[in-house]
Design an enzyme around this catalytic site. Structure first.
Site, mmCIF file in Angstrom:
data_model
loop_
_atom_site.group_PDB
_atom_site.id
_atom_site.type_symbol
_atom_site.label_atom_id
_atom_site.label_comp_id
_atom_site.label_asym_id
_atom_site.label_seq_id
_atom_site.Cartn_x
_atom_site.Cartn_y
_atom_site.Cartn_z
ATOM 1 N N TRP A 72 44.914 19.911 19.595
ATOM 2 C CA TRP A 72 44.145 21.155 19.434
ATOM 3 C C TRP A 72 45.082 22.335 19.202
ATOM 4 O O TRP A 72 44.805 23.211 18.369
ATOM 5 C CB TRP A 72 43.254 21.362 20.651
ATOM 6 C CG TRP A 72 42.278 22.508 20.624
ATOM 7 C CD1 TRP A 72 41.948 23.301 21.676
ATOM 8 C CD2 TRP A 72 41.463 22.967 19.526
ATOM 9 N NE1 TRP A 72 40.989 24.221 21.302
ATOM 10 C CE2 TRP A 72 40.682 24.034 19.985
ATOM 11 C CE3 TRP A 72 41.332 22.573 18.196
ATOM 12 C CZ2 TRP A 72 39.780 24.721 19.172
ATOM 13 C CZ3 TRP A 72 40.436 23.258 17.376
ATOM 14 C CH2 TRP A 72 39.673 24.318 17.866
ATOM 15 N N PHE A 99 56.508 21.509 23.571
ATOM 16 C CA PHE A 99 57.156 20.695 24.613
ATOM 17 C C PHE A 99 58.009 19.668 23.869
ATOM 18 O O PHE A 99 57.483 18.771 23.232
ATOM 19 C CB PHE A 99 56.077 20.027 25.470
ATOM 20 C CG PHE A 99 56.609 19.184 26.589
ATOM 21 C CD1 PHE A 99 57.102 19.775 27.743
ATOM 22 C CD2 PHE A 99 56.617 17.795 26.499
ATOM 23 C CE1 PHE A 99 57.593 19.001 28.781
ATOM 24 C CE2 PHE A 99 57.103 17.016 27.524
ATOM 25 C CZ PHE A 99 57.592 17.617 28.667
ATOM 26 N N ALA A 211 39.474 18.565 17.325
ATOM 27 C CA ALA A 211 40.628 19.166 16.642
ATOM 28 C C ALA A 211 40.824 18.633 15.218
ATOM 29 O O ALA A 211 41.067 19.413 14.295
ATOM 30 C CB ALA A 211 41.882 18.933 17.476
ATOM 31 N N LYS A 262 31.613 19.449 30.283
ATOM 32 C CA LYS A 262 31.093 18.532 29.248
ATOM 33 C C LYS A 262 31.968 17.277 29.126
ATOM 34 O O LYS A 262 31.490 16.219 28.726
ATOM 35 C CB LYS A 262 30.930 19.244 27.919
ATOM 36 C CG LYS A 262 32.205 19.887 27.357
ATOM 37 C CD LYS A 262 32.909 19.050 26.342
ATOM 38 C CE LYS A 262 34.333 19.508 26.110
ATOM 39 N NZ LYS A 262 34.980 18.944 24.957
ATOM 40 N N GLN A 357 40.872 14.617 29.776
ATOM 41 C CA GLN A 357 40.469 15.665 30.721
ATOM 42 C C GLN A 357 39.282 15.256 31.599
ATOM 43 O O GLN A 357 39.168 15.710 32.734
ATOM 44 C CB GLN A 357 40.098 16.947 29.960
ATOM 45 C CG GLN A 357 41.140 17.433 28.972
ATOM 46 C CD GLN A 357 42.435 17.838 29.630
ATOM 47 O OE1 GLN A 357 42.440 18.330 30.754
ATOM 48 N NE2 GLN A 357 43.555 17.608 28.950
HETATM 49 N N1 NAD Z 1 41.948 17.867 20.987
HETATM 50 C C1 NAD Z 1 40.779 18.427 20.895
HETATM 51 O O1 NAD Z 1 39.953 18.023 20.062
HETATM 52 C C2 NAD Z 1 40.450 19.590 21.764
HETATM 53 C C3 NAD Z 1 39.407 20.412 21.389
HETATM 54 C C4 NAD Z 1 39.082 21.487 22.183
HETATM 55 C C5 NAD Z 1 39.822 21.717 23.337
HETATM 56 N N2 NAD Z 1 40.846 20.907 23.699
HETATM 57 C C6 NAD Z 1 41.588 21.226 24.931
HETATM 58 O O2 NAD Z 1 42.841 21.794 24.552
HETATM 59 C C7 NAD Z 1 43.802 21.537 25.581
HETATM 60 C C8 NAD Z 1 45.058 20.986 24.947
HETATM 61 O O3 NAD Z 1 44.748 19.771 24.335
HETATM 62 P P1 NAD Z 1 45.506 19.217 23.051
HETATM 63 O O4 NAD Z 1 44.520 18.344 22.372
HETATM 64 O O5 NAD Z 1 46.121 20.309 22.267
HETATM 65 O O6 NAD Z 1 46.711 18.395 23.717
HETATM 66 P P2 NAD Z 1 47.022 16.811 23.569
HETATM 67 O O7 NAD Z 1 46.355 16.069 24.661
HETATM 68 O O8 NAD Z 1 46.813 16.395 22.154
HETATM 69 O O9 NAD Z 1 48.593 16.735 23.761
HETATM 70 C C9 NAD Z 1 49.269 16.806 24.956
HETATM 71 C C10 NAD Z 1 50.240 17.956 24.888
HETATM 72 O O10 NAD Z 1 50.866 18.099 26.149
HETATM 73 C C11 NAD Z 1 52.262 18.258 25.937
HETATM 74 N N3 NAD Z 1 52.970 17.822 27.146
HETATM 75 C C12 NAD Z 1 53.277 16.566 27.530
HETATM 76 N N4 NAD Z 1 53.958 16.616 28.696
HETATM 77 C C13 NAD Z 1 54.028 17.922 29.047
HETATM 78 C C14 NAD Z 1 54.570 18.619 30.153
HETATM 79 N N5 NAD Z 1 55.181 17.981 31.146
HETATM 80 N N6 NAD Z 1 54.458 19.951 30.199
HETATM 81 C C15 NAD Z 1 53.823 20.625 29.202
HETATM 82 N N7 NAD Z 1 53.285 20.033 28.113
HETATM 83 C C16 NAD Z 1 53.386 18.688 28.058
HETATM 84 C C17 NAD Z 1 52.561 17.426 24.736
HETATM 85 O O11 NAD Z 1 53.765 17.821 24.136
HETATM 86 C C18 NAD Z 1 51.361 17.750 23.851
HETATM 87 O O12 NAD Z 1 51.585 18.951 23.163
HETATM 88 C C19 NAD Z 1 43.114 20.599 26.576
HETATM 89 O O13 NAD Z 1 42.645 21.341 27.660
HETATM 90 C C20 NAD Z 1 41.946 20.045 25.796
HETATM 91 O O14 NAD Z 1 40.853 19.683 26.624
HETATM 92 C C21 NAD Z 1 41.173 19.860 22.925
#
Ligand code: NAD
Length: 408
Positions: A72, A99, A211, A262, A357
């Site tokens: 995302w 990261f 995303a 959700k 999550q």
């Molecule tokens: N993916 C989607 O479709 C989507 C949509 C809306 C909201 N979200 C929300 O956005 C938020 C981020 O999700 P995402 O999809 O971008 O992430 P992701 O789950 O795709 O990726 C995990 C991220 O965490 C990082 N990471 C791993 N270990 C870490 C550490 N020790 N410290 C800090 N970062 C670390 C990784 O480098 C990576 O960038 C979440 O709360 C998710 O619920 C996601």
């Protein structure tokens, strides 16, 4: 802006300054003497007309930092980078904290800055060249006027502790993070955690936004929850595109709680898929889940009114539907039923470093409800927790639907 002081514009030279970066098309000051566009547009511009001198002062462009670079985070970087490149209210360079990790023998930041693609978390999509991957969190965030938080919620505490006292005190934050925290008095929103730790004003953005589909530029809607109208308008300008339509509402806490809860419901939807139930069952899960989300918000969102209208925004029913059909929580929950493996194993096997999550949020919500002696009022949320973490059989989820208080 009524309650926020943006960096003031520099005072400076006349109209025909050399440009040190591309000038954006929407807001070019025009040099009246020489009849050409002057730059950079960030400078105050003196325009000489006849004998009068007018001084036009423009606000300095806001620097934006995206804190996070997962699936995302990278999709939103695509939007924010493109918007910042075209809108003079924002600095052209958008820093994105990554990261750091090694992918195919190369640093991920180096790959992003050279190939303009996050090959691990958003493969197949080019990021705008003005999105700069920065591995050092403080370096990425310290000069930002707008901080976009988009990391899995389990890393929020550490990230905030790292940048505390090192960012601009008048920065605006917006959280795209879905999840809740458990505080001593029960529920704590992630945006509240960030606000308390960093002392900055927070808003949230939540919606039916898987995303990869957003990155594909398939049409969708989203919701910004923001108490301040000016901030809401600015954040909308930063985020909105033709295919990513933003509505701003005031009930930021309701918007955020929808985004967190959700994911629990989506785990339940995945259980039903794994058990071979059909769309009617899933519709019932969505409906009962929504009823529990509304009931939960009415108890725990105490900052202001909780109106039904907010649940009809993208952050409410729309996000719930898309997550129960398309999201990773549903997918892993289905595999949980079909394989008998643990949630942790499946997260590692199926998500290539992405984080789940729903189960974690179910565990946090369970503790919050237990603390208030309210577990019986939220059987669907509770069943997801018991099945994921307490070894209860998944068929208990169906009994929970059959005996839900909504039917009694
Ligand atoms: N993916 C989607 O479709 C989507 C949509 C809306 C909201 N979200 C929300 O956005 C938020 C981020 O999700 P995402 O999809 O971008 O992430 P992701 O789950 O795709 O990726 C995990 C991220 O965490 C990082 N990471 C791993 N270990 C870490 C550490 N020790 N410290 C800090 N970062 C670390 C990784 O480098 C990576 O960038 C979440 O709360 C998710 O619920 C996601």
């Amino acid at each position: 802006m009524s309650d926020h002081t943006w960096p003031s514009a520099r005072t400076g030279a006349g109209p025909c300054l050399p440009s040190d970066r591309p000038i954006k098309s929407d807001c070019r000051p025009v040099c009246a003497l020489h009849n050409h566009t002057a730059g950079p547009q960030r400078q105050p511009v003196q325009v000489h007309l006849h004998s009068s001198v007018y001084l036009f002062t423009m606000a300095a462009p806001r620097k934006v930092c995206i804190v996070g670079s997962g699936n995302w985070g990278s999709a939103i970087a695509k939007i924010v980078g493109a918007n910042a490149a075209q809108n003079s209210k924002f600095d052209n360079t958008v820093k994105m904290w990554v990261f750091e990790e090694t992918v195919n023998g190369r640093k991920l930041t180096e790959i992003i800055n050279t190939d303009h693609e996050n090959v691990k978390y958003l493969p197949g999509h080019k990021l705008p060249a003005n999105v700069l991957a920065v591995p050092d969190l403080v370096e990425a965030s310290s000069d930002a006027d707008i901080l976009v938080f988009v990391i899995p919620h389990q890393f929020v505490g550490k990230v905030c502790d790292t940048i505390k006292g090192k960012i601009k005190s008048d920065a605006l934050g917006i959280s795209l993070i879905k999840g809740v925290d458990e505080g001593p008095d029960g529920l704590k929103l992630i945006s509240d955690v960030i606000q308390e730790k960093l002392g900055i004003t927070m808003s949230v953005l939540m919606g039916a936004n898987i995303a990869n589909e957003v990155a594909d530029e398939k049409f969708c809607e989203t919701t910004i929850g923001c108490k301040n109208k000016n901030h809401g308008a600015l954040l909308k300008e930063l985020m909105q595109t033709n295919n990513f339509r933003v509505t701003v509402v005031e009930e930021y806490d309701v918007v955020e709680i929808c985004g967190a809860l959700k994911n629990i419901v989506a785990v339940g939807a995945g259980f039903c898929d794994g058990l071979g139930f059909g769309d009617n069952t899933k519709a019932a899960v969505i409906r009962l889940g929504l009823m529990e989300m509304i009931a939960f918000a009415r108890i725990f969102c105490t900052a202001g009114p909780v109106s039904s209208a907010t649940f009809l925004e993208s952050c409410g029913v729309a996000d719930l539907i898309t997550t129960c059909y398309g999201g990773r929580n549903r997918k892993v929950a289905e595999a949980f039923v079909k394989t008998g493996k643990s949630i942790e194993e499946l997260e590692k096997e199926m998500l290539n470093g992405q984080k789940l999550q729903g189960p974690a949020t179910a565990a946090e919500v369970y503790l919050i409800l237990k603390h208030k002696n309210l577990i019986d009022k939220f059987p669907l949320f509770n069943a997801v927790y018991q099945i994921c973490y307490q070894g209860h059989p998944v068929t208990e989820f169906i009994s929970c639907l059959q005996n839900h208080p909504e039917h009694m």
